[in-house]
Write a protein that holds these residues in place. Structure first.
Motif, PDB file in Angstrom:
ATOM      1  N   UNK A 454       0.879  -1.173   0.000  1.00 46.89           N
ATOM      2  CA  UNK A 454       0.000   0.000   0.000  1.00 46.89           C
ATOM      3  C   UNK A 454       0.911   1.215   0.000  1.00 46.89           C
ATOM      4  N   UNK A 455       1.050   1.827  -1.171  1.00 49.15           N
ATOM      5  CA  UNK A 455       2.035   2.896  -1.362  1.00 49.15           C
ATOM      6  C   UNK A 455       1.355   4.130  -1.937  1.00 49.15           C
ATOM      7  N   UNK A 456       1.698   5.289  -1.358  1.00 47.66           N
ATOM      8  CA  UNK A 456       1.100   6.537  -1.818  1.00 47.66           C
ATOM      9  C   UNK A 456       2.159   7.622  -1.930  1.00 47.66           C
ATOM     10  N   UNK A 457       2.481   8.088  -3.149  1.00 49.17           N
ATOM     11  CA  UNK A 457       3.370   9.243  -3.300  1.00 49.17           C
ATOM     12  C   UNK A 457       2.554  10.531  -3.310  1.00 49.17           C
ATOM     13  N   UNK A 458       2.969  11.511  -2.552  1.00 49.06           N
ATOM     14  CA  UNK A 458       2.283  12.800  -2.544  1.00 49.06           C
ATOM     15  C   UNK A 458       3.315  13.912  -2.696  1.00 49.06           C
ATOM     16  N   UNK A 459       2.896  14.992  -3.339  1.00 50.91           N
ATOM     17  CA  UNK A 459       3.759  16.150  -3.531  1.00 50.91           C
ATOM     18  C   UNK A 459       3.180  17.339  -2.777  1.00 50.91           C
ATOM     19  N   UNK A 460       4.043  18.139  -2.196  1.00 55.27           N
ATOM     20  CA  UNK A 460       3.598  19.297  -1.431  1.00 55.27           C
ATOM     21  C   UNK A 460       3.902  20.569  -2.210  1.00 55.27           C
ATOM     22  N   UNK A 461       2.968  21.490  -2.159  1.00 52.55           N
ATOM     23  CA  UNK A 461       3.154  22.789  -2.812  1.00 52.55           C
ATOM     24  C   UNK A 461       2.852  23.946  -1.873  1.00 52.55           C
ATOM     25  N   UNK A 462       2.338  23.639  -0.692  1.00 52.61           N
ATOM     26  CA  UNK A 462       1.940  24.683   0.242  1.00 52.61           C
ATOM     27  C   UNK A 462       0.449  24.906   0.235  1.00 52.61           C
ATOM     28  N   UNK A 463      -0.203  24.533  -0.871  1.00 50.60           N
ATOM     29  CA  UNK A 463      -1.663  24.604  -0.927  1.00 50.60           C
ATOM     30  C   UNK A 463      -2.176  23.218  -1.345  1.00 50.60           C
ATOM     31  N   UNK A 464      -3.451  23.092  -1.566  1.00 52.16           N
ATOM     32  CA  UNK A 464      -4.005  21.809  -1.985  1.00 52.16           C
ATOM     33  C   UNK A 464      -4.058  20.772  -0.893  1.00 52.16           C
ATOM     34  N   UNK A 465      -4.121  21.209   0.374  1.00 58.60           N
ATOM     35  CA  UNK A 465      -4.119  20.258   1.486  1.00 58.60           C
ATOM     36  C   UNK A 465      -5.331  19.342   1.442  1.00 58.60           C
ATOM     37  N   UNK A 466      -6.492  19.870   1.025  1.00 62.90           N
ATOM     38  CA  UNK A 466      -7.725  19.066   0.991  1.00 62.90           C
ATOM     39  C   UNK A 466      -7.568  17.882   0.049  1.00 62.90           C
ATOM     40  N   UNK A 467      -6.977  18.122  -1.114  1.00 59.69           N
ATOM     41  CA  UNK A 467      -6.787  17.039  -2.074  1.00 59.69           C
ATOM     42  C   UNK A 467      -5.828  15.980  -1.530  1.00 59.69           C
ATOM     43  N   UNK A 468      -4.769  16.437  -0.874  1.00 57.78           N
ATOM     44  CA  UNK A 468      -3.795  15.500  -0.302  1.00 57.78           C
ATOM     45  C   UNK A 468      -4.442  14.678   0.799  1.00 57.78           C
ATOM     46  N   UNK A 469      -5.184  15.326   1.682  1.00 57.75           N
ATOM     47  CA  UNK A 469      -5.854  14.604   2.768  1.00 57.75           C
ATOM     48  C   UNK A 469      -6.834  13.570   2.226  1.00 57.75           C
ATOM     49  N   UNK A 470      -7.532  13.917   1.159  1.00 54.95           N
ATOM     50  CA  UNK A 470      -8.491  12.985   0.569  1.00 54.95           C
ATOM     51  C   UNK A 470      -7.805  11.745   0.028  1.00 54.95           C
ATOM     52  N   UNK A 472      -4.916  10.544   1.016  1.00 62.37           N
ATOM     53  CA  UNK A 472      -4.392   9.770   2.143  1.00 62.37           C
ATOM     54  C   UNK A 472      -5.507   8.952   2.793  1.00 62.37           C
ATOM     55  N   UNK A 473      -6.672   9.559   2.979  1.00 67.28           N
ATOM     56  CA  UNK A 473      -7.787   8.863   3.619  1.00 67.28           C
ATOM     57  C   UNK A 473      -8.218   7.636   2.835  1.00 67.28           C
ATOM     58  N   UNK A 474      -8.207   7.744   1.508  1.00 69.47           N
ATOM     59  CA  UNK A 474      -8.611   6.598   0.687  1.00 69.47           C
ATOM     60  C   UNK A 474      -7.637   5.435   0.851  1.00 69.47           C
ATOM     61  N   UNK A 475      -6.336   5.727   0.837  1.00 73.12           N
ATOM     62  CA  UNK A 475      -5.349   4.657   0.990  1.00 73.12           C
ATOM     63  C   UNK A 475      -5.281   4.177   2.435  1.00 73.12           C
TER      64      UNK A 475
END
Length: 550
Positions: A454-470, A472-475
């Motif tokens: 179960x692997x999830x790569x995420x990128x940070x930009x300073x905004x878009x936290x809602x999309x990242x949290x979503x 993460x929650x699915x995985x």
């Protein structure tokens, strides 16, 4: 197109004459091209001067600013350097205000850590000027910032240039930014004695604070998910940080402080029958280390969502650097001739270098486990760098450097094969060349080979936290199912109920510093396996003793 005139040859001309004529014609052509391109004119290259002097005479009046690690590390490093006689102040954890300052005064197109770290310094200097009322001249004269340098494909090596540009545009032109690698230790360009002495006392103190910071973080992440009283772990950790800070800043013995911390931590009540997925955070160094808005407060969010978090230690990074030195030295020893590059072996004893690096690796590991034992961290294993390299070698060349190199690949494979965690998250700044190339490229192959990962790569930009949290929650939902399955299978295979488990293993369930042997990823499932095995061993021992007495 001919670039030289044809050279007429006659029978009378000797071979040496032909070579001489050819060489003259080549030189003539070279001179023509250099004149055409204006290469011979004297041009002053651009130079960005920045004051880097921190002299001994200014030591008492100068405050060193630094930051960029975890909150525990920054706080303890401050205490350690104060114990060495420096005026030190660590910066707060970078937040979205820091990002705003970084984007306002920094260049466009920079990576996330650049904006956050540069902006965090500007934010602090603005506070000194407009809230505390200090003048620009006072700030430039009485403060300086210390950071580390780097090289390779990561833009971290250009951070110091960003600091200069941002400081100048923010109205702090002349503010000093020191790089560790640019310091000579005892003397600077002026020949005067430097105030910042990078001697053995400095590095031993720095290493000590790094090791203890890692240990304190590891204990916190182990206990916090299972605490009975919300906030008890954080309160205990803060108390421990204060105890350790006082010991470091006052040059007192560190072991009495560690033993006091152990008593504080033992007072936290936990319940390890709570089934929680274990999630490992890997990726780009800064993004996986920071605990603020720079990675959307990832560690805190995962714990709030019901996960147990496994973070990467800075000690592991130190061991990786030592491994690189060992690996490169062994590779260079195979060359026909010793090279004279920065890491070359010309005029050096490679066998002595290998012995020193192995000693450094051993020293770091022994010190870590010594401090860990004193404070009560049990069963924590630092990574085997040779194992990680060998595991990743087939998919990612060990000689390809930048970021964490092959470590990300090796960690994911080992996490899956050895069932270390239920889920792995790779976090990195948007556009991070070394980490994005690994996570978005090589790791896709790894997940095909190991579909159970179960692997999830995420990128940070300073905004878009809602999309990242979503995402993460699915995985994380899958990881929770995997953890529950491990726990249920353990109960069924061992023939144990939860009530029976609590009765048989009360010490491991409720003692915050106790741990179980590793069988699977889920902590609660490991308690079931360990308790049942321990019970069988006790029964066997009693039966054997009874038979011997008959």
């Amino acid at each position: 197109m001919k670039f030289v005139k044809e050279i007429p040859l006659t029978n009378e001309k000797k071979e040496s004459d032909v070579g001489k004529l050819f060489e003259e014609e080549l030189n003539r052509y070279k001179q023509e091209q250099e004149e055409a391109l204006d290469l011979n004119s004297s041009v002053d290259q651009w130079f960005d001067p920045v004051p880097r002097q921190f002299l001994a005479k200014d030591k008492d009046s100068t405050t060193l600013l630094f930051g960029g690690l975890t909150m525990a590390h920054d706080y303890l490093v401050e205490g350690g350097l104060k114990g060495l006689g420096y005026n030190v102040q660590h910066l707060d954890c970078p937040d979205n205000d820091s990002l705003r300052f970084g984007k306002e005064y920094g260049n466009r197109g920079q990576c996330n850590p650049t904006y956050f770290t540069v902006g965090n310094l500007i934010k602090h200097l603005k506070h000194l000027r407009y809230v505390e009322g200090k003048t620009k001249e006072e700030i430039v004269r009485n403060y300086l910032f210390i950071t580390s340098g780097s090289c390779g494909p990561c833009r971290f090596g250009t951070y110091v240039t960003e600091y200069r540009k941002a400081l100048r545009d923010a109205g702090f032109d002349g503010f000093r930014v020191l790089l560790f690698q640019q310091q000579s230790g005892l003397k600077q360009a002026t020949g005067e004695e430097a105030a910042l002495k990078l001697d053995s006392a400095f590095f031993i103190t720095f290493l000590k604070t790094i090791l203890i910071g890692d240990i304190l973080n590891a204990i916190g992440y182990r206990i916090r998910p299972y605490e009975v009283e919300e906030g008890a772990t954080n309160a205990a950790i803060e108390r421990c940080k204060t105890i350790l800070y006082d010991a470091l800043s006052q040059r007192k013995g560190i072991f009495p402080a560690l033993y006091r911390c152990r008593k504080v931590l033992r007072a936290v009540k936990v319940d390890r029958t709570l089934v929680k997925p274990k999630v490992s955070i890997i990726g780009e160094f800064w993004a996986m280390t920071t605990e603020g808005d720079g990675n959307y407060q990832l560690q805190k969010f995962l714990e709030e969502e019901g996960a147990e978090v496994e973070v990467q230690s800075i000690t592991a990074w130190i061991l990786f650097l030592i491994w690189e030195g060992l690996h490169d030295t062994k590779e260079r020893m195979r060359l026909k001739k010793a090279d004279s590059q920065s890491k070359g072996l010309e005029g050096k004893n490679p066998h002595k270098r290998l012995r020193m690096l192995k000693l450094a690796d051993r020293t770091v590991r022994v010190l870590f486990q010594t401090y860990a034992k004193a404070i009560g961290l049990k069963g924590y294993h630092l990574p085997d760098m040779d194992e990680i390299a060998q595991t990743a070698k087939e998919y990612y060349d060990n000689n390809v450097r930048g970021g964490e190199g092959h470590m990300e690949v090796g960690k994911l494979i080992l996490n899956t094969k050895k069932r270390k965690v239920n889920m792995t998250i790779s976090v990195k700044p948007f556009g991070c060349m070394p980490s994005s190339g690994v996570s978005d490229g090589v790791q896709s192959l790894i997940t095909e080979i190991h579909p159970e990962a179960i692997f999830l790569p995420i990128e940070t930009t300073g905004d878009g936290a809602v999309n990242v949290y979503s995402r993460i929650q699915m995985m994380l939902f899958k990881a929770k199912q995997a953890a529950q399955k491990e726990f249920n299978e353990a109960l069924a295979n061992k023939g144990v109920t939860i009530d029976k488990l609590k009765e048989m293993s009360k010490d491991k369930i409720t003692h915050p510093l106790q741990t179980s042997r590793h069988f699977v990823a889920c902590t609660a499932a490991n308690i079931v396996h360990d308790t049942n095995d321990r019970l069988h061993r006790m029964t066997f021992r009693r039966t054997k003793e009874k038979a011997e007495t008959m």
